[in-house]
Enzyme design. Sequence first.
Site, short mmCIF file in Angstrom:
data_model
loop_
_atom_site.label_atom_id
_atom_site.label_comp_id
_atom_site.label_asym_id
_atom_site.label_seq_id
_atom_site.Cartn_x
_atom_site.Cartn_y
_atom_site.Cartn_z
N LYS A 177 -6.24 24.58 6.17
CA LYS A 177 -6.79 23.28 6.87
C LYS A 177 -6.93 22.14 5.92
CE LYS A 177 -9.66 25.67 9.08
NZ LYS A 177 -10.98 26.17 9.85
N THR A 210 -16.97 15.54 14.12
CA THR A 210 -15.90 16.65 13.68
C THR A 210 -16.46 18.07 13.96
OG1 THR A 210 -16.48 16.55 11.45
CG2 THR A 210 -14.66 14.92 12.09
N GLY A 212 -17.08 21.47 14.82
CA GLY A 212 -16.49 22.52 15.41
C GLY A 212 -15.07 22.28 15.67
N THR A 213 -14.57 21.45 14.51
CA THR A 213 -12.85 21.49 14.65
C THR A 213 -12.32 22.82 14.27
OG1 THR A 213 -13.27 20.37 12.33
CG2 THR A 213 -12.80 18.91 14.15
N GLY A 214 -12.77 23.31 13.36
CA GLY A 214 -12.16 24.82 13.15
C GLY A 214 -12.24 25.99 14.02
N CYS A 215 -13.48 25.90 14.58
CA CYS A 215 -13.49 26.82 15.75
C CYS A 215 -12.48 26.76 16.63
CB CYS A 215 -14.85 26.97 16.15
SG CYS A 215 -16.41 27.16 14.94
#
Length: 519
Positions: A177, A210, A212-215
């Site tokens: 990412k 931003t 929690g974008t990965g979760c």
Amino acid sequence: MTVPRVLAVAGTDPTGGAGLQADLKAIAAHDGYGMGVVTALVAQNTHGVRSVHVPDVAFLREQLDAVSDDVVIDAVKIGMLGTADVVRTVTDWLREHRPPVVVVDPVMVATSGDRLLDEDAAAAMGTLFALADLVTPNRAELAVLAELAGAPSRAPLSSLDAARLVASTWDVLVLAKGGHDEGPTADDVLVSPSGSVRRFTAPRVTTTNTHGTGCSLSSAIATLAARHGDWELAVGVAKPWLTAALQGADGLQVGSGNGPIDHGAVIRAALPVVPTTDVWWDDVGSLLRSTIECGFLVGLRDGTLDADVFAGYLAQDVHYLRAYERHLAGLAASAAGGRGPAAAGTAGAAAAGAGRGPAAAAFWAAASEGCAAEARDLHHRRLAGTHADDPVHPTCAEYLAHLQRAADSGSAAVLAAAVLPCFRVYARVGAQIGTAPDGHPFADWIAAYGDAGFAASSAEATRLVEEMAAAATPAERGRMARAFRRSTEWELAFFEMPLAVPGAGAGAGVIAAEASLLR
Ligand SMILES: Nc1ncnc2c1ncn2[C@@H]1O[C@H](COP(=O)(O)OP(=O)(O)O)[C@@H](O)[C@H]1O
Ligand SMILES: Cc1ncc(COP(=O)(O)OP(=O)(O)O)c(N)n1
């Protein structure tokens, strides 16, 4: 096609932006059925992590078994694991119950800088990756994984080479990412164990929200992979969804630090906009049916209504119209910015200027004048010599007292909602009754109910009230809703009044707890 049953195994975020809470929102946003097993309880908010509590791993295993003993799991997304013991417990369970789709987001450090995985636990992650289909590291996590895979720490690899090394080492797809990179786009690169690459690009959104974008991305991908059975499709659909969620993030206003993304942005844009006044109208549906079917209106429509009963009704209508006219004039004054119910000054609709201005003032003033003319006409033409001196019936008096309370509330919006049912119920009755044949004893009255001009006034009054409701505070909107409902109840009581058995108190049964209305 069944709804994908997606299990998130993750830590928590009580503010709902990251971790399990974000996972469930992302799964729901992609039409999956979300389930959650908690690995760690995290006291965190948009400013960072305060403390972490990792429950006993025996209990973690019990949670995992409780799900897999009962539910067919189509996909699992694994997020924060916290300790090496937790990594091993989840890995053991996965070995026994591996669902068709396994996504691991190797959460190590939150963007806030807080550690979410013990240093010794990272080493245990390899066995977990070997059971996964897709691993989704951010830039820093990819560097750690590449080192675990044997990359030299002194000469770091490029992101692409690191992703290739991780993918081939554990025979897993890697989505490297690019959220923490720089540049006008945020690019994620999907790398297969054989080294082939597909780049997913999106405009970089300028926001600090931003969290929690990965979760969210990994849960969305897990859900979409379970549905489409294809990883490139899954990433390709999840990526623009995430960009839209980031674009909506600033509008959420959750927390004063790095706030969450708007998981509902795409769904909300697709939802039909239901006007507030339509919601109120649906709420009073059964009252409207009772009104249309009440003996008075049935007799009026088929011409069997006793003429004297009708005259008694008109006498009460004159009393009503004279007060109603004043309230409409009050709304006109308030809309023009002068004295009126809003002059007492509540925050909300009136303060926001909704339903105000010369056009609104002219509308309410014209409606008020129309009422006055109607009252005069009724009094002189239809009542002369019959019920002209009838006293105010208790039902009429109570309805008027209700309108007066709305006027005294200090909110023009509440008063406007209270006067609206008189417009709408009469327009509905007119549409329902239709036209009367020649010679019908109440033909002129039925024609007045069905007048197109009146229907247009009803629509305009509704539009103005809608505008005020949109600008109102939630508390004021609630008072508007109750004022509208109560007036609609009084409309029914008013129509029932002429045929009510004396002493039975028409409408008294429907109108309980009137006193609580405007609190
Ligand atoms: N400002 C941004 N604009 C657009 N996409 C972003 C932005 N920040 C992160 N992303 C995307 O969010 C996802 C998560 O990325 P990243 O922030 O690198 O991971 P993590 O949240 O795990 O730290 C990726 O798809 C990334 O491209
Ligand atoms: C319980 C929990 N899990 C994961 C994270 C990190 O979330 P992530 O999606 O990587 O987003 P950032 O907020 O770190 O950008 C977390 N904070 N809590």
